[in-house]
Scaffold this motif. Structure first.
Motif, PDB file in Angstrom:
ATOM      1  N   PRO A 130      20.969 -15.912   5.888  1.00  0.00           N
ATOM      2  CA  PRO A 130      20.369 -17.008   5.126  1.00  0.00           C
ATOM      3  C   PRO A 130      19.400 -17.852   5.957  1.00  0.00           C
ATOM      4  CG  PRO A 130      22.645 -17.505   5.681  1.00  0.00           C
ATOM      5  CD  PRO A 130      22.386 -16.082   6.104  1.00  0.00           C
ATOM      6  N   HIS A 131      19.446 -17.744   7.276  1.00  0.00           N
ATOM      7  CA  HIS A 131      18.579 -18.552   8.128  1.00  0.00           C
ATOM      8  C   HIS A 131      17.263 -17.866   8.464  1.00  0.00           C
ATOM      9  CE1 HIS A 131      21.859 -21.343   8.619  1.00  0.00           C
ATOM     10  NE2 HIS A 131      22.635 -20.353   8.990  1.00  0.00           N
ATOM     11  N   SER A 132      17.117 -16.582   8.129  1.00  0.00           N
ATOM     12  CA  SER A 132      15.934 -15.846   8.576  1.00  0.00           C
ATOM     13  C   SER A 132      14.645 -16.427   7.998  1.00  0.00           C
ATOM     14  CB  SER A 132      16.050 -14.364   8.246  1.00  0.00           C
ATOM     15  OG  SER A 132      16.148 -14.163   6.855  1.00  0.00           O
ATOM     16  N   GLN A 133      14.615 -16.792   6.729  1.00  0.00           N
ATOM     17  CA  GLN A 133      13.396 -17.344   6.132  1.00  0.00           C
ATOM     18  C   GLN A 133      13.049 -18.690   6.765  1.00  0.00           C
ATOM     19  OE1 GLN A 133      11.499 -15.634   4.182  1.00  0.00           O
ATOM     20  NE2 GLN A 133       9.968 -17.219   3.958  1.00  0.00           N
ATOM     21  N   THR A 134      14.053 -19.529   6.970  1.00  0.00           N
ATOM     22  CA  THR A 134      13.828 -20.830   7.594  1.00  0.00           C
ATOM     23  C   THR A 134      13.301 -20.652   9.013  1.00  0.00           C
ATOM     24  OG1 THR A 134      15.630 -21.723   6.286  1.00  0.00           O
ATOM     25  CG2 THR A 134      14.935 -23.019   8.172  1.00  0.00           C
ATOM     26  N   LEU A 135      13.851 -19.682   9.721  1.00  0.00           N
ATOM     27  CA  LEU A 135      13.414 -19.418  11.082  1.00  0.00           C
ATOM     28  C   LEU A 135      11.965 -18.935  11.114  1.00  0.00           C
ATOM     29  CD1 LEU A 135      14.214 -19.405  14.025  1.00  0.00           C
ATOM     30  CD2 LEU A 135      15.099 -17.100  13.724  1.00  0.00           C
ATOM     31  N   VAL A 136      11.602 -18.030  10.212  1.00  0.00           N
ATOM     32  CA  VAL A 136      10.228 -17.532  10.141  1.00  0.00           C
ATOM     33  C   VAL A 136       9.273 -18.687   9.854  1.00  0.00           C
ATOM     34  CG1 VAL A 136       8.645 -16.105   8.771  1.00  0.00           C
ATOM     35  CG2 VAL A 136      10.808 -15.156   9.550  1.00  0.00           C
ATOM     36  N   GLU A 137       9.661 -19.579   8.945  1.00  0.00           N
ATOM     37  CA  GLU A 137       8.815 -20.734   8.627  1.00  0.00           C
ATOM     38  C   GLU A 137       8.700 -21.664   9.833  1.00  0.00           C
ATOM     39  OE1 GLU A 137      10.715 -22.249   5.126  1.00  0.00           O
ATOM     40  OE2 GLU A 137       9.921 -20.626   3.886  1.00  0.00           O
ATOM     41  N   GLY A 138       9.801 -21.835  10.568  1.00  0.00           N
ATOM     42  CA  GLY A 138       9.756 -22.668  11.772  1.00  0.00           C
ATOM     43  C   GLY A 138       8.858 -22.086  12.838  1.00  0.00           C
ATOM     44  N   ASP A 170      13.225 -25.588  21.752  1.00  0.00           N
ATOM     45  CA  ASP A 170      13.475 -27.016  21.502  1.00  0.00           C
ATOM     46  C   ASP A 170      12.762 -27.482  20.239  1.00  0.00           C
ATOM     47  OD1 ASP A 170      15.080 -27.190  23.745  1.00  0.00           O
ATOM     48  OD2 ASP A 170      13.584 -28.221  24.987  1.00  0.00           O
ATOM     49  N   GLU A 171      11.523 -27.037  20.072  1.00  0.00           N
ATOM     50  CA  GLU A 171      10.768 -27.419  18.876  1.00  0.00           C
ATOM     51  C   GLU A 171      11.411 -26.830  17.619  1.00  0.00           C
ATOM     52  OE1 GLU A 171       8.013 -29.091  16.310  1.00  0.00           O
ATOM     53  OE2 GLU A 171       8.562 -29.617  18.352  1.00  0.00           O
ATOM     54  N   LEU A 172      11.844 -25.570  17.691  1.00  0.00           N
ATOM     55  CA  LEU A 172      12.542 -24.970  16.549  1.00  0.00           C
ATOM     56  C   LEU A 172      13.817 -25.741  16.231  1.00  0.00           C
ATOM     57  CD1 LEU A 172      12.303 -21.090  16.994  1.00  0.00           C
ATOM     58  CD2 LEU A 172      11.374 -22.462  15.138  1.00  0.00           C
ATOM     59  N   SER A 173      14.561 -26.116  17.261  1.00  0.00           N
ATOM     60  CA  SER A 173      15.786 -26.900  17.053  1.00  0.00           C
ATOM     61  C   SER A 173      15.475 -28.218  16.362  1.00  0.00           C
ATOM     62  CB  SER A 173      16.483 -27.196  18.384  1.00  0.00           C
ATOM     63  OG  SER A 173      17.012 -26.030  18.938  1.00  0.00           O
ATOM     64  N   LEU A 207      14.495 -27.437  12.674  1.00  0.00           N
ATOM     65  CA  LEU A 207      15.582 -26.914  11.852  1.00  0.00           C
ATOM     66  C   LEU A 207      16.806 -27.812  11.837  1.00  0.00           C
ATOM     67  CD1 LEU A 207      15.342 -23.163  12.917  1.00  0.00           C
ATOM     68  CD2 LEU A 207      14.282 -24.274  10.955  1.00  0.00           C
ATOM     69  N   GLY A 208      16.840 -28.762  12.758  1.00  0.00           N
ATOM     70  CA  GLY A 208      17.972 -29.672  12.822  1.00  0.00           C
ATOM     71  C   GLY A 208      19.241 -29.008  13.299  1.00  0.00           C
ATOM     72  N   GLU A 209      19.095 -27.920  14.057  1.00  0.00           N
ATOM     73  CA  GLU A 209      20.263 -27.231  14.609  1.00  0.00           C
ATOM     74  C   GLU A 209      19.889 -26.574  15.924  1.00  0.00           C
ATOM     75  OE1 GLU A 209      20.617 -23.085  12.446  1.00  0.00           O
ATOM     76  OE2 GLU A 209      20.388 -24.677  10.978  1.00  0.00           O
ATOM     77  N   ASP A 210      20.903 -26.186  16.666  1.00  0.00           N
ATOM     78  CA  ASP A 210      20.693 -25.554  17.957  1.00  0.00           C
ATOM     79  C   ASP A 210      20.358 -24.089  17.740  1.00  0.00           C
ATOM     80  OD1 ASP A 210      20.599 -25.021  20.640  1.00  0.00           O
ATOM     81  OD2 ASP A 210      22.756 -25.056  20.934  1.00  0.00           O
ATOM     82  N   VAL A 211      19.172 -23.648  18.221  1.00  0.00           N
ATOM     83  CA  VAL A 211      18.758 -22.253  18.062  1.00  0.00           C
ATOM     84  C   VAL A 211      18.742 -21.507  19.382  1.00  0.00           C
ATOM     85  CG1 VAL A 211      17.443 -22.599  15.961  1.00  0.00           C
ATOM     86  CG2 VAL A 211      16.304 -22.881  18.165  1.00  0.00           C
ATOM     87  N   ARG A 212      19.353 -22.051  20.398  1.00  0.00           N
ATOM     88  CA  ARG A 212      19.332 -21.409  21.712  1.00  0.00           C
ATOM     89  C   ARG A 212      20.104 -20.167  21.655  1.00  0.00           C
ATOM     90  NH1 ARG A 212      19.514 -26.785  22.175  1.00  0.00           N
ATOM     91  NH2 ARG A 212      17.879 -27.719  23.394  1.00  0.00           N
TER      92      ARG A 212
END
Length: 178
Positions: free
Chosen positions: A114-122, A167-170, A173-178
């Protein structure tokens, strides 16, 4: 796995010798990753397709410079990502807008995440340089050292771009993407 490396080296040798069948086999094997890497850097489906195709043609024209002892994929990815960065920079300078919908990105397993689209947009909001290192690291699974070698950058620069991009993606997205 060693057999596939030998098979790829044989395909490269054949392509160097002008074999259309060997070039086609290399193309089939590497097309999806090349297109996805270009798309995630430029966020334009038509441009990504052009970039990936041009990268394959450039690779074929320059096979005489390719070290057959090394894997073909990383060499091709370097060409793709560098061309994608150049295209994205030029587009930014021209202030054009991307046209393709994000759901045209072929991503195995994307429907189940469910996060893939949000990640691509980020990723679309990051600079081409930050997108490139994140795509190479987290999509194509290169190490920071390999990315540094592929892009001709110091490893510290790669690590810095990874950190700043993540850091910018985090932040976005308001979450930790590390």
């Amino acid at each position: 796995m060693a057999g596939s490396g030998r098979d790829e080296r044989a395909r490269v040798r054949g392509a160097q010798g002008g074999s259309a069948a060997d070039f086609e086999a290399l193309f089939r094997r590497h097309w999806s990753a090349a297109y996805r890497a270009a798309y995630l850097v430029v966020h334009d489906a038509a441009a990504a397709e052009d970039i990936a195709q041009e990268a394959f043609l450039a690779a074929v024209r320059n096979l005489d410079r390719f070290d057959r002892r090394r894997p073909f994929g990383p060499w091709l990815h370097r060409i793709v990502v560098n061309r994608a960065i150049d295209w994205a920079r030029a587009r930014t300078l021209r202030r054009e807008t991307g046209a393709a919908p994000l759901d045209t990105l072929p991503a195995p397993g994307a429907r189940s995440n469910p996060h893939s689209q949000t990640l691509v947009e980020g990723l679309a909001d990051l600079s081409p340089e930050h997108r490139a290192v994140i795509v190479l690291r987290h999509l194509l699974e290169y190490t920071p050292g390999e990315i540094a070698e592929l892009l001709g950058l110091p490893r510290g620069t790669v690590n810095s771009r990874l950190r700043r991009g993540l850091d910018e993606l985090s932040r976005q997205l308001g979450e930790d993407v590390r």
